[in-house]
Design an enzyme around this catalytic site. Structure first.
Site, PDB file in Angstrom:
ATOM      1  N   CYS A  27      15.224  45.927 -16.116  1.00 20.09           N
ATOM      2  CA  CYS A  27      14.011  46.387 -16.078  1.00 20.09           C
ATOM      3  C   CYS A  27      13.993  48.045 -15.793  1.00 20.09           C
ATOM      4  O   CYS A  27      12.882  49.092 -16.870  1.00 20.09           O
ATOM      5  CB  CYS A  27      13.177  45.605 -16.632  1.00 20.09           C
ATOM      6  SG  CYS A  27      13.608  44.060 -17.305  1.00 20.09           S
ATOM      7  N   TYR A  83      28.710  42.612 -39.812  1.00 19.49           N
ATOM      8  CA  TYR A  83      28.650  43.959 -39.145  1.00 19.49           C
ATOM      9  C   TYR A  83      30.119  44.889 -39.172  1.00 19.49           C
ATOM     10  O   TYR A  83      29.060  46.150 -39.356  1.00 19.49           O
ATOM     11  CB  TYR A  83      28.865  43.079 -37.041  1.00 19.49           C
ATOM     12  CG  TYR A  83      28.978  44.183 -36.395  1.00 19.49           C
ATOM     13  CD1 TYR A  83      28.006  44.597 -35.455  1.00 19.49           C
ATOM     14  CD2 TYR A  83      30.744  44.668 -36.016  1.00 19.49           C
ATOM     15  CE1 TYR A  83      28.020  45.097 -34.851  1.00 19.49           C
ATOM     16  CE2 TYR A  83      30.557  45.327 -35.077  1.00 19.49           C
ATOM     17  CZ  TYR A  83      29.283  46.014 -33.830  1.00 19.49           C
ATOM     18  OH  TYR A  83      29.600  46.673 -32.872  1.00 19.49           O
ATOM     19  N   LEU A 113      46.238  40.992 -26.993  1.00 22.21           N
ATOM     20  CA  LEU A 113      44.904  41.268 -27.666  1.00 22.21           C
ATOM     21  C   LEU A 113      43.984  40.245 -28.044  1.00 22.21           C
ATOM     22  O   LEU A 113      42.970  39.990 -27.976  1.00 22.21           O
ATOM     23  CB  LEU A 113      44.725  42.459 -28.799  1.00 22.21           C
ATOM     24  CG  LEU A 113      43.956  43.741 -27.749  1.00 22.21           C
ATOM     25  CD1 LEU A 113      43.672  44.500 -29.192  1.00 22.21           C
ATOM     26  CD2 LEU A 113      42.783  44.202 -26.966  1.00 22.21           C
ATOM     27  N   GLY A 114      45.360  39.303 -28.787  1.00 22.96           N
ATOM     28  CA  GLY A 114      45.060  37.882 -29.025  1.00 22.96           C
ATOM     29  C   GLY A 114      44.265  37.931 -30.656  1.00 22.96           C
ATOM     30  O   GLY A 114      43.979  38.995 -31.372  1.00 22.96           O
ATOM     31  N   ASP A 120      25.521  42.505 -33.367  1.00 27.70           N
ATOM     32  CA  ASP A 120      26.202  41.813 -32.465  1.00 27.70           C
ATOM     33  C   ASP A 120      25.112  41.274 -31.186  1.00 27.70           C
ATOM     34  O   ASP A 120      24.275  41.237 -31.260  1.00 27.70           O
ATOM     35  CB  ASP A 120      27.479  43.052 -32.267  1.00 27.70           C
ATOM     36  CG  ASP A 120      26.632  44.345 -30.803  1.00 27.70           C
ATOM     37  OD1 ASP A 120      24.940  43.913 -30.421  1.00 27.70           O
ATOM     38  OD2 ASP A 120      27.616  44.813 -30.536  1.00 27.70           O
ATOM     39  N   TRP A 131      36.948  56.221 -28.890  1.00 27.74           N
ATOM     40  CA  TRP A 131      36.535  56.008 -30.026  1.00 27.74           C
ATOM     41  C   TRP A 131      35.012  56.330 -30.765  1.00 27.74           C
ATOM     42  O   TRP A 131      34.575  56.644 -32.073  1.00 27.74           O
ATOM     43  CB  TRP A 131      36.127  54.666 -30.933  1.00 27.74           C
ATOM     44  CG  TRP A 131      35.915  53.242 -29.424  1.00 27.74           C
ATOM     45  CD1 TRP A 131      33.925  53.796 -29.844  1.00 27.74           C
ATOM     46  CD2 TRP A 131      35.782  52.848 -28.616  1.00 27.74           C
ATOM     47  NE1 TRP A 131      33.536  52.585 -28.999  1.00 27.74           N
ATOM     48  CE2 TRP A 131      35.203  52.134 -27.830  1.00 27.74           C
ATOM     49  CE3 TRP A 131      36.911  52.887 -28.412  1.00 27.74           C
ATOM     50  CZ2 TRP A 131      35.535  51.840 -26.744  1.00 27.74           C
ATOM     51  CZ3 TRP A 131      37.391  51.379 -26.918  1.00 27.74           C
ATOM     52  CH2 TRP A 131      36.442  50.958 -26.701  1.00 27.74           C
ATOM     53  N   CYS A 136       8.382  46.186 -24.681  1.00 29.04           N
ATOM     54  CA  CYS A 136       9.161  45.402 -24.164  1.00 29.04           C
ATOM     55  C   CYS A 136       8.031  43.941 -24.184  1.00 29.04           C
ATOM     56  O   CYS A 136       7.651  44.003 -23.484  1.00 29.04           O
ATOM     57  CB  CYS A 136      10.119  45.027 -23.225  1.00 29.04           C
ATOM     58  SG  CYS A 136      11.178  43.640 -23.602  1.00 29.04           S
ATOM     59  N   CYS A 186      20.329  45.684 -20.589  1.00 31.24           N
ATOM     60  CA  CYS A 186      19.123  44.894 -21.452  1.00 31.24           C
ATOM     61  C   CYS A 186      20.294  43.408 -21.221  1.00 31.24           C
ATOM     62  O   CYS A 186      20.795  42.886 -22.054  1.00 31.24           O
ATOM     63  CB  CYS A 186      18.788  44.417 -22.419  1.00 31.24           C
ATOM     64  SG  CYS A 186      17.533  43.233 -23.009  1.00 31.24           S
ATOM     65  N   GLU A 197      35.880  49.108 -33.800  1.00 30.24           N
ATOM     66  CA  GLU A 197      34.928  48.005 -33.665  1.00 30.24           C
ATOM     67  C   GLU A 197      35.977  46.210 -34.029  1.00 30.24           C
ATOM     68  O   GLU A 197      35.551  45.353 -33.861  1.00 30.24           O
ATOM     69  CB  GLU A 197      34.547  47.794 -35.066  1.00 30.24           C
ATOM     70  CG  GLU A 197      33.748  49.192 -34.592  1.00 30.24           C
ATOM     71  CD  GLU A 197      32.557  48.749 -33.684  1.00 30.24           C
ATOM     72  OE1 GLU A 197      32.288  47.634 -33.263  1.00 30.24           O
ATOM     73  OE2 GLU A 197      31.388  49.692 -32.928  1.00 30.24           O
TER      74      GLU A 197
HETATM   75  N1  ADE Z   1      30.904  47.188 -28.558  1.00 30.64           N
HETATM   76  C1  ADE Z   1      31.303  46.933 -30.252  1.00 30.64           C
HETATM   77  N2  ADE Z   1      31.143  48.019 -30.478  1.00 30.64           N
HETATM   78  C2  ADE Z   1      30.818  48.950 -29.315  1.00 30.64           C
HETATM   79  C3  ADE Z   1      31.023  50.592 -29.578  1.00 30.64           C
HETATM   80  N3  ADE Z   1      30.710  50.733 -31.227  1.00 30.64           N
HETATM   81  N4  ADE Z   1      30.797  50.620 -28.023  1.00 30.64           N
HETATM   82  C4  ADE Z   1      30.900  50.065 -27.067  1.00 30.64           C
HETATM   83  N5  ADE Z   1      31.477  49.266 -27.037  1.00 30.64           N
HETATM   84  C5  ADE Z   1      31.171  48.100 -28.685  1.00 30.64           C
END
Ligand code: ADE
Length: 352
Positions: A193, A118, A79-80, A136, A23, A202, A186, A36
């Site tokens: 770190c 989001y 995928l549910g 997120d 993606w 940070c 993180c 997403e």
């Molecule tokens: N988790 C949610 N959106 C993401 C993205 N675009 N790439 C990787 N992990 C994700």
């Protein structure tokens, strides 16, 4: 927070350290949207094959809008959270009717079914390069540590920070870099770190509290559930039902199933189910034990089969029931729970 410095370190790190995902190649609004939605509640590595298959079958809003709902659900199977797939399908139809294409405006995107703040922010920033923030779980954790937040704060704080920090140039890279930092460096426990590009900015690191914030959320208790599934075979066809009372996904085809209530035996539950569906009990043989997880539910399902001429011709015409060939089962059954049950049943069948 020294915002300019922060952006610079973070974006430089992202350029060289980000992971490749399908993606991220050619991030059109349609591709960003589908990915997403799939990535909500599902790990990236699990999503990859589903995403590829989905995009191959439905490469555009139009192809998705023109499909039947069951086709969309089939590609989603495994995928549910099937309401996500139904909303995607509804939204594609609305877009085709109203806009002819993906709207560019945040409010118009948010008004589509299944799209919240989001996802709308992700489409605007990742596909349209608008400086729209996203928040997120990963981003929340990164901000909590960067700012050294030690108590519970309103969600608004995270959105405010992201709105303030996101640059007009490269908003897509910035949002993805924040998510990627949370996913790769993180980490929820034992953050790395030493590998962090913004370590020196940070607050949690300065105070040496990065291992204790954010405090782990108490896990929802796991709910154990037992169920029986009936695999009734007549002339190589299996009985499926879409009735709410016997099915796991209301309105979708499934094998008849029922929860085992406290104090009831598996056999009694299976017999009671057969009585309700066929009007009589039939000789049932326990053939499969299947483990299945949905969110915090752990389901142990027990498959019972009976093969024979049921002579229950009335069923054929009863709404909510049908007999299906193995190929039709492959196509119609949406829950992977039933696919697992059938795979076990077929393995036994092949041995006989
Ligand atoms: N988790 C949610 N959106 C993401 C993205 N675009 N790439 C990787 N992990 C994700």
């Amino acid at each position: 927070m020294k915002v300019r410095e922060f952006r610079q370190y973070l974006l430089r790190w992202y350029r060289t350290c980000h992971r490749s995902f399908p993606w991220r190649e050619d991030p059109t609004p349609y591709r960003v949207w589908i990915s997403e939605i799939m990535l909500q509640q599902t790990q990236a590595k699990t999503v990859i094959p589903y995403y590829r298959r989905f995009l191959e079958r439905f490469p555009s809003i139009e192809s998705l809008a023109r499909a039947a709902e069951h086709e969309v659900l089939e590609l989603w199977s495994g995928l549910g959270y099937y309401s996500r797939a139904r909303n995607i399908h509804r939204a594609a139809r609305l877009m085709l009717e109203r806009h002819g294409e993906f709207p560019r405006d945040l409010a118009a995107i948010r008004a589509l079914p299944g799209i919240g703040r989001y996802t709308a922010g992700a489409v605007c920033s990742l596909a349209f390069h608008q400086a729209q923030p996203i928040v997120d779980g990963n981003i929340r954790r990164v901000i909590t540590r960067l700012e050294g937040i030690q108590k519970s704060v309103p969600e608004k704080l995270f959105w405010d920070r992201m709105s303030r920090w996101i640059p007009e140039r490269q908003p897509s890279d910035f949002n993805q870099a924040m998510m990627e930092l949370g996913a790769l460096v993180c980490l929820p426990s034992r953050p790395l770190c030493c590998d962090c590009p913004v370590e020196r900015l940070c607050e949690a690191r300065r105070l040496r509290i990065q291992d204790i914030i954010p405090a782990a959320r108490p896990r929802r208790a796991v709910q154990q559930t037992e169920a029986v599934i009936l695999i009734l075979e007549n002339k190589r066809r299996l009985l499926l039902t879409s009735l709410h009372t016997f099915s796991v996904i209301p309105g979708k085809w499934g094998l008849p199933c029922s929860q085992v209530l406290r104090g009831k035996s598996l056999k009694d539950t299976a017999n009671a189910l057969s009585l309700k569906i066929l009007g009589r009990t039939v000789p049932l043989i326990l053939c499969a034990k299947i483990g299945h997880s949905i969110t915090n539910h752990r389901i142990t399902a027990h498959g019972f089969f009976c093969r024979g001429d049921f002579r229950v011709l009335g069923l054929r015409r009863t709404k909510g029931f049908r007999w299906a060939t193995p190929a039709e089962c492959g196509r119609l059954l949406t829950s992977s729970l039933f696919h697992k049950a059938l795979a076990k049943y077929r393995a036994i069948d092949a041995e006989e």
